[in-house]
Design an enzyme around this catalytic site. Structure first.
Site, PDB file in Angstrom:
ATOM      1  N   GLU A 171      -4.815   2.179  -4.309  1.00 45.00           N
ATOM      2  CA  GLU A 171      -4.654   0.587  -3.917  1.00 45.00           C
ATOM      3  C   GLU A 171      -5.706  -0.282  -4.350  1.00 45.00           C
ATOM      4  O   GLU A 171      -6.803   0.088  -4.447  1.00 45.00           O
ATOM      5  CB  GLU A 171      -4.884   0.981  -2.212  1.00 45.00           C
ATOM      6  CG  GLU A 171      -4.591  -0.197  -1.486  1.00 45.00           C
ATOM      7  CD  GLU A 171      -3.301  -0.715  -1.758  1.00 45.00           C
ATOM      8  OE1 GLU A 171      -2.288  -0.136  -1.533  1.00 45.00           O
ATOM      9  OE2 GLU A 171      -3.253  -2.073  -2.346  1.00 45.00           O
ATOM     10  N   LYS A 226      -8.313   2.998 -11.667  1.00 45.66           N
ATOM     11  CA  LYS A 226      -8.875   2.413 -10.429  1.00 45.66           C
ATOM     12  C   LYS A 226     -10.555   2.679 -10.312  1.00 45.66           C
ATOM     13  O   LYS A 226     -11.131   1.439  -9.839  1.00 45.66           O
ATOM     14  CB  LYS A 226      -8.629   3.253  -9.124  1.00 45.66           C
ATOM     15  CG  LYS A 226      -9.023   3.243  -7.884  1.00 45.66           C
ATOM     16  CD  LYS A 226      -8.809   1.782  -7.173  1.00 45.66           C
ATOM     17  CE  LYS A 226      -9.616   1.617  -5.909  1.00 45.66           C
ATOM     18  NZ  LYS A 226      -9.258   0.731  -4.909  1.00 45.66           N
ATOM     19  N   CYS A 282     -16.385   0.717  -1.846  1.00 39.47           N
ATOM     20  CA  CYS A 282     -15.818   1.166  -3.216  1.00 39.47           C
ATOM     21  C   CYS A 282     -16.745   1.176  -4.038  1.00 39.47           C
ATOM     22  O   CYS A 282     -17.041   2.044  -4.883  1.00 39.47           O
ATOM     23  CB  CYS A 282     -14.541   0.337  -3.462  1.00 39.47           C
ATOM     24  SG  CYS A 282     -13.180   0.951  -2.479  1.00 39.47           S
TER      25      CYS A 282
END
Ligand code: UDX
Ligand code: ADP
Length: 477
Positions: A171, A226, A282
């Site tokens: 995502e 990612k 993150c």
């Protein structure tokens, strides 16, 4: 591998900042699918089901409206994890992957305990063929771990007919703009080996995402993309922050520099706002993971390169804390400082890795009395992050020569009454157009405004007796 059965029932494990908004948009865009978001945290599920959508556990612009539209129609929030797994064709894993706090790789490697326990639950309770999708950011090759756990369940008798496909579908949403990012993604990435499963997932996205934006790769490329995207973004912020420090010392203006370099198409104009250092769940975690993996693969120079981003990000928070103390005559004893903004960025109630935490802690150690304002972060959350209750007087046991405290204030102007300094730490819109003439009358003199986000228009502070410091602004005032 895949059965021809069409996908009807979706389960998402993890009702957090990723799982909640992502499944809300899925439900909105795919009215024929039945989606259940499950979580082991009962309190969180209760909040997602609260009739007053102002109490949702995640604040995200546009989320409340979608929840009102789809909740209890084709979107459900539940604690019944096993039953939901049993009835699902596709399972999204959206659980958190914190950094390990002890043992090998402590402070760097991702702790996969939540992912592992989910995989075990899926292995035990799923029926027939199930597509298992990694959505959270995970270390490269986690899919292999998940696959091993899933496949090991096929030996026992009851589960003979079970089969699994593991896909990586990271995502890329950013908090604060999650709904728009989900509705209009730059790309959707699907990594896997089983073509039928890849196409089954692609078909769901095709309900609203143009086919040319759906990228198919192998599993490892998807996982690594990612991690790399986040590392590049964090590196970009660190680069602009380092030049902001340079500007402050050399007479440049970081906004002008960002504008000048951003007009080069190769560099691009986005993500060039200097600030107090990057936060969020993150960036630091992903870079730490990259450092750990680089060392593991025998690439110490690569590890050192990425580690320098984390070091510089920490330094940014420290240098800002130091300069506040320095401008206030080297001591914060007996001084009050208003903190505007505690979330790691605007338009979210998330404080994970927020630079405000370290900066506030540094100021508290210097003996400050902090009055903290944030439109979305609760006092309970601030207490957790600061490790100290509000209005608690903290005496320094060693020297017994200062006391520090903090409180939360809901009203911006009353929080500024009598303070020696205002520090803007989050770029909330409401801080852009404050009445600085009025504020100047409220503050104790000499008074300082520290704008760590480059949010304010300096001309609005003209004709006040406020001292002004702005990130990356090296021009003498
Ligand atoms: C990030 C990635 O952007 C997203 O694609 C990924 O899925 C998750 O991690 P997020 O952490 O939610 O998203 O927010 P982001 O907008 O990337 O901001 C991260 C940090 O960088 C924030 O602290 C923000 O204030 C800071 N930042 C961002 C800057 O200091 N300057 C900028 O120009 C942009
Ligand atoms: P993210 O930003 O990745 O969404 P959050 O911490 O906001 O992270 O959300 C992750 C959610 O996953 C939490 O609500 C947590 O309770 C949930 N979770 C973690 N492990 C499990 C598990 N084994 N089963 C169900 N839910 C889990």
């Amino acid at each position: 591998m895949m059965t021809n059965k069409s996908i009807k029932n979706i389960c998402c494990i993890g009702a957090g900042y990723v799982g909640g908004p992502t499944m809300a948009v899925f439900a909105d865009k795919c009215p024929d699918m039945n989606i259940t978001v499950v979580d082991k945290d009962k309190e969180r599920i209760k909040k997602w089901n609260d009739q007053d959508t102002g109490n949702l556990p995640v604040f995200e612009p546009g989320l409340e409206e979608i929840i009102k539209k789809v909740r209890d129609k084709n979107l459900h929030f539940s604690n019944e994890i096993e039953k939901t797994i049993e009835n699902s064709d596709i399972i999204f894993l959206c659980v958190n992957t914190p950094v390990k706090d002890k043992g090998f790789g402590a402070g760097q490697a991702s702790d996969l305990k939540f992912i592992e326990s989910c995989a075990r639950q899926v292995a035990k309770h799923s029926k027939n063929h199930t597509i298992v999708i990694e959505k959270s950011t995970l270390p490269v090759r986690t899919a292999a771990t998940i696959r091993t756990i899933l496949n090991s369940s096929q030996g026992d008798n009851i589960s003979d007919s079970k089969t699994f496909s593991v896909l990586s579908n990271p995502e890329f949403l950013a908090e604060g703009t999650a709904i728009n990012d989900l509705k209009n993604p730059d790309r959707v990435l699907i990594g896997g080996e089983d073509q039928e499963s890849i196409e089954a997932l692609a078909k769901i996205y095709q309900n609203w995402v143009p086919e040319e934006k759906i990228i198919r790769t192998n599993l490892w490329s998807s996982e690594l993309s990612k991690l790399t995207a986040n590392a590049f973004l964090a590196q970009r912020i660190t680069s602009i922050n380092s030049i902001a420090a340079f500007c402050e010392n050399s007479g440049g203006d970081i906004e002008e520099v960002a504008n000048a370099i951003g007009s080069d198409k190769r560099i691009g104009s986005k993500f060039l706002n200097a600030g107090p250092g990057f936060g969020g769940s993150c960036f630091k975690k992903d870079i730490s993971n990259l450092v750990y993996l680089s060392e593991y693969f025998g690439l110490p120079e690569v590890a050192e390169y990425w580690n320098s981003i984390i070091k510089l990000n920490n330094w940014q928070k420290l240098r800002i804390s130091k300069l506040i103390v320095q401008k206030l005559f080297g001591t914060l004893r007996g001084k009050s400082i208003a903190i505007l903004g505690f979330a790691f960025k605007a338009n979210t109630n998330d404080t994970r890795e927020s630079p405000a935490i370290d900066i506030c802690k540094n100021l508290l150690v210097e003996g400050a009395n902090l009055i903290i304002h944030d439109p979305k972060v609760s006092e309970e959350q601030m207490t957790k992050n600061l490790g100290m209750k509000a209005n608690y007087i903290c005496n320094n046991q060693d020297s017994n020569d200062y006391e520090s405290t903090w409180s939360k204030n809901e009203n911006i102007y009353s929080s500024l009454s009598g303070v020696d300094a205002v520090v803007i730490l989050t770029e909330w819109d409401i801080y852009k157009n404050l009445d600085w003439k009025k504020i100047s009358k409220l503050m104790r003199k000499p008074a300082w405004i520290f704008d760590t986000r480059g949010l304010l228009d300096i001309t609005k502070l003209n004709n006040t007796d406020l001292n002004f410091w702005k990130i990356g602004d090296g021009l003498e005032k």
